[in-house]
Motif scaffolding. Structure first.
Motif, PDB file in Angstrom:
ATOM      1  N   SER A 223      63.585  15.361  19.602  1.00 44.14           N
ATOM      2  CA  SER A 223      62.709  14.239  19.256  1.00 44.14           C
ATOM      3  C   SER A 223      63.524  13.035  18.794  1.00 44.14           C
ATOM      4  O   SER A 223      63.171  11.898  19.066  1.00 44.14           O
ATOM      5  CB  SER A 223      61.723  14.649  18.165  1.00 44.14           C
ATOM      6  N   SER A 224      64.626  13.259  18.111  1.00 43.49           N
ATOM      7  CA  SER A 224      65.427  12.140  17.625  1.00 43.49           C
ATOM      8  C   SER A 224      66.784  12.126  18.325  1.00 43.49           C
ATOM      9  O   SER A 224      67.114  13.032  19.082  1.00 43.49           O
ATOM     10  CB  SER A 224      65.644  12.278  16.117  1.00 43.49           C
ATOM     11  N   TYR A 225      67.574  11.079  18.038  1.00 42.04           N
ATOM     12  CA  TYR A 225      68.896  10.964  18.666  1.00 42.04           C
ATOM     13  C   TYR A 225      69.795  12.140  18.259  1.00 42.04           C
ATOM     14  O   TYR A 225      70.461  12.744  19.096  1.00 42.04           O
ATOM     15  CB  TYR A 225      69.543   9.633  18.265  1.00 42.04           C
ATOM     16  N   ASP A 226      69.769  12.479  16.946  1.00 43.19           N
ATOM     17  CA  ASP A 226      70.585  13.600  16.473  1.00 43.19           C
ATOM     18  C   ASP A 226      70.179  14.888  17.179  1.00 43.19           C
ATOM     19  O   ASP A 226      71.009  15.706  17.553  1.00 43.19           O
ATOM     20  CB  ASP A 226      70.432  13.771  14.963  1.00 43.19           C
ATOM     21  N   ASP A 227      68.840  15.023  17.351  1.00 43.99           N
ATOM     22  CA  ASP A 227      68.335  16.203  18.063  1.00 43.99           C
ATOM     23  C   ASP A 227      68.864  16.239  19.487  1.00 43.99           C
ATOM     24  O   ASP A 227      69.123  17.293  20.042  1.00 43.99           O
ATOM     25  CB  ASP A 227      66.797  16.151  18.134  1.00 43.99           C
ATOM     26  N   ARG A 228      68.974  15.046  20.070  1.00 48.39           N
ATOM     27  CA  ARG A 228      69.423  14.971  21.467  1.00 48.39           C
ATOM     28  C   ARG A 228      70.875  15.461  21.599  1.00 48.39           C
ATOM     29  O   ARG A 228      71.215  16.172  22.524  1.00 48.39           O
ATOM     30  CB  ARG A 228      69.319  13.515  21.970  1.00 48.39           C
TER      31      ARG A 228
END
Ligand SMILES: [Zn+2]
Length: 316
Positions: free
Chosen positions: A196-201
């Protein structure tokens, strides 16, 4: 130079020989709109110039890369799917107002292609394919310039129909688009990894790499399918453009062995020998730095163009 990406913008200052003087990053999402981001970018660039004793008034050329279709003449993004508030916003005019220099706004994949074309062994014509949350191509012609097409839409290959899975709905509203079936995002979603977020990506990319390293059958199968779909579309482009070098970049291409071999197999199977006889297929040599090095190459080219030299002489 400013290479804007979804979550962060890479900045660099280079001299006229193309030597990098300073680099930095502004960690800010494009979701906040263009004014906020461009203000932060301009401010940071000015302080970088100041820190290295360069007068901002002596900046010759500013290049900005955007992760969106770009109207090259007007210097703005056109209907970007992931950047609220950026559609038609005059990025070029804004930066011209900030630095009083010539400004070029280009699509990020075009700049990445130019960056890769500056590398040894990357002979032109060069075709660069970025496989990320979307899929795009950059085309560098034999004389080293970017082929942008009449409306800046050249290389926008993500919405060409993929040969398989025509039922998948794309974010553009059509079905079966290449990026809906073979992008990094599509592969992650099919494997149940939904960042869902950039870090998650970043975490999701690592998770996918781990599955591949562990020889997870469904991950390997899904990636090979994506590589084959990309390869079929790329084979068509090889015939149309007859490049000397094909470069694959973006997070999915970090799974180099799987993607490269899949694309290579499809290209050699589909394309005729004359178009592939001397074709070199390679992974990105610059990785995340490709865009910023492409921007430096483009700025150098513009500064020494007829118009650039004219401006230089007028100020001398
Ligand atoms: Zn589409």
């Amino acid at each position: 130079m400013a290479d804007v990406d979804v979550a962060a913008t890479q900045l660099a200052i280079a001299d006229l020989s193309g030597t990098v003087i300073a680099r930095d990053t502004v960690d800010m999402s494009v979701d906040g709109g263009p004014e906020k981001l461009l203000e932060a970018v301009s401010e940071r660039l000015r302080s970088m110039l100041d820190e290295h004793d360069h007068d901002p008034a002596r900046v010759r050329h500013v290049v900005a890369g955007l992760p969106a279709p770009v109207d090259f003449q007007r210097g703005c993004a056109v209907r970007p799917p992931i950047m609220p508030g950026w559609d038609g916003y005059p990025v070029g005019d804004y930066l011209r107002g900030q630095f009083g220099a010539a400004v070029t706004v280009d699509n990020d994949v075009n700049l990445m292609a130019l960056g890769e074309a500056t590398q040894d062994m990357a002979d032109t014509p060069l075709l660069f394919i970025k496989v990320a949350s979307g899929i795009g191509a950059g085309i560098v012609t034999a004389d080293g310039s970017v082929h942008r097409g009449a409306d800046g839409a050249a290389g926008d290959i993500g919405h060409i129909r993929a040969p398989t899975r025509r039922d998948v709905v794309c974010r553009c509203g059509k079905t079966g688009c290449l990026e809906a079936v073979a992008s990094h995002r599509a592969v992650l979603a099919d494997l149940g990894i939904t960042p869902s977020s950039y870090d998650d990506r970043l975490h999701a990319s690592r998770e996918l790499a781990r599955l591949v390293a562990d020889s997870d059958t469904s991950a390997l199968h899904r990636i090979r399918q994506a590589a084959s779909d990309i390869g079929e579309v790329v084979a068509m482009l090889i015939h149309t453009l007859n490049p000397r070098t094909l470069v694959l970049g973006g997070p999915l291409s970090e799974l180099q062995d799987e993607i490269l071999s899949g694309v290579r197999a499809a290209v050699y199977e589909q394309a005729l020998p004359l178009a592939t006889r001397k074709l070199i297929i390679m992974p990105s040599q610059l990785g995340a730095d490709a865009g910023i090095f492409g921007a430096i190459a483009l700025a150098g080219r513009e500064a020494f163009s007829q118009a650039g030299v004219g401006r230089l002489l007028a100020e001398a």
